[in-house]
Design a protein around this motif. Structure first.
Motif, short mmCIF file in Angstrom:
data_model
loop_
_atom_site.label_atom_id
_atom_site.label_comp_id
_atom_site.label_asym_id
_atom_site.label_seq_id
_atom_site.Cartn_x
_atom_site.Cartn_y
_atom_site.Cartn_z
N VAL A 141 0.84 -1.20 0.00
CA VAL A 141 0.00 0.00 0.00
C VAL A 141 0.87 1.25 0.00
CG1 VAL A 141 -1.59 1.38 1.39
CG2 VAL A 141 -2.02 -1.04 1.09
N GLN A 142 1.85 1.28 0.87
CA GLN A 142 2.68 2.48 1.03
C GLN A 142 3.56 2.71 -0.20
OE1 GLN A 142 2.90 3.03 5.82
NE2 GLN A 142 4.43 1.68 4.96
N LYS A 143 4.01 1.64 -0.83
CA LYS A 143 4.80 1.80 -2.05
C LYS A 143 3.92 2.27 -3.21
CE LYS A 143 6.54 -2.33 -2.14
NZ LYS A 143 7.28 -3.53 -2.67
N MET A 144 2.72 1.70 -3.30
CA MET A 144 1.83 2.03 -4.42
C MET A 144 1.35 3.47 -4.35
SD MET A 144 -1.81 0.29 -5.46
CE MET A 144 -2.86 1.03 -6.71
N PHE A 145 0.89 3.89 -3.18
CA PHE A 145 0.30 5.22 -3.03
C PHE A 145 1.31 6.28 -2.58
CE2 PHE A 145 -3.53 2.50 -2.39
CZ PHE A 145 -4.27 2.99 -3.45
N LYS A 146 2.54 5.87 -2.31
CA LYS A 146 3.58 6.78 -1.81
C LYS A 146 3.06 7.55 -0.59
CE LYS A 146 5.96 7.25 -6.23
NZ LYS A 146 6.49 8.16 -7.26
N CYS A 147 2.66 6.78 0.39
CA CYS A 147 2.08 7.35 1.60
C CYS A 147 2.70 6.66 2.81
CB CYS A 147 0.57 7.14 1.61
SG CYS A 147 0.09 5.38 1.51
#
Length: 232
Positions: A141-147
């Motif tokens: 999730v964090q890699k995909m959305f850069k969050c």
């Protein structure tokens, strides 16, 4: 052919056509749900309140019910059986009422639902180090959305003793010092809102077809009753 028989025939085929469209719409909704489930499969260990997963599950459920209801309506129209028509009418009416109630609940309680979803995700973060599946999902999730984090990157501080997971940084390293500042929940929610308009338009069209199918099922039921009384 008498006037009543011609009317019955006309209503019968109109109802069949609308229910066929209804069934095809259900197939479309189900297909979108399957696509969304597969594309978001890497998030599968997160709680079901995660926006994209909730949307996928909702579309799968709605598509499945729509397909069954549409098939029942087509069969009832072709067979001209009152029992099938009544069953179709009741199921479709319950489906329409459920959709209206669900939309009202989401509209009225959207803030509470958002808060509950965020709390569930924060609770899930506590087992990040001990649950490999959840850890992989969060990293994806964090890699995909850069969050980073649910509402803020500081959400991780209590979980990882003041540090951040490597997936919070643009360059994957074991130690992440200054991660992305944007929260994952809001980015995922925005991604869903950006991609949902076409689905909503499709849903409105299906809703219109549902109403027309209800009207034609009532008309056909009345026509069958009149035809039976005329024969008697």
């Amino acid at each position: 052919m008498s006037v009543s028989q011609r009317c019955l025939c006309c209503v019968k085929y109109l109802m069949f056509v609308f229910n066929l469209i209804f069934w095809l719409g259900g197939c479309g909704l189900f297909g979108i749900g399957v696509w969304l489930s597969f594309t978001q499969a890497e998030f599968s260990s997160l709680p079901l309140s995660f926006p994209s997963l909730s949307a996928a599950n909702l579309l799968l459920l709605a598509g499945g019910i729509t397909m069954v209801t549409g098939f029942l309506g087509c069969l009832g129209a072709l067979k001209e059986q009152r029992c099938l028509l009544v069953m179709f009418f009741v199921i479709l009416l319950l489906l329409v009422l459920t959709e209206v109630i669900l939309l009202l609940v989401i509209h009225v309680f959207h803030d509470q639902l958002d808060s509950k979803a965020q709390n569930e995700l924060k609770e899930g973060m506590k087992i990040y180090d001990t649950e490999p599946g959840l850890k992989k999902s969060w990293d994806n999730v964090q890699k995909m959305f850069k969050c980073c984090g649910v509402t803020n990157k500081t959400d991780w501080f209590d979980v990882l003793n003041g540090t951040l997971p490597w997936s919070c940084c643009s360059v994957g390293t074991d130690q992440c010092v200054d991660g992305w500042s944007e929260p994952c929940y809001q980015k995922a929610r925005q991604w869903l809102l950006d991609n949902i308009p076409s689905v909503l338009v499709f849903g409105v069209c299906i809703g219109v077809v549902q109403i027309l199918a209800l009207v034609f099922s009532m008309l056909m039921y009345c026509q069958i009753l009149c035809a039976e009384k005329h024969l008697d």
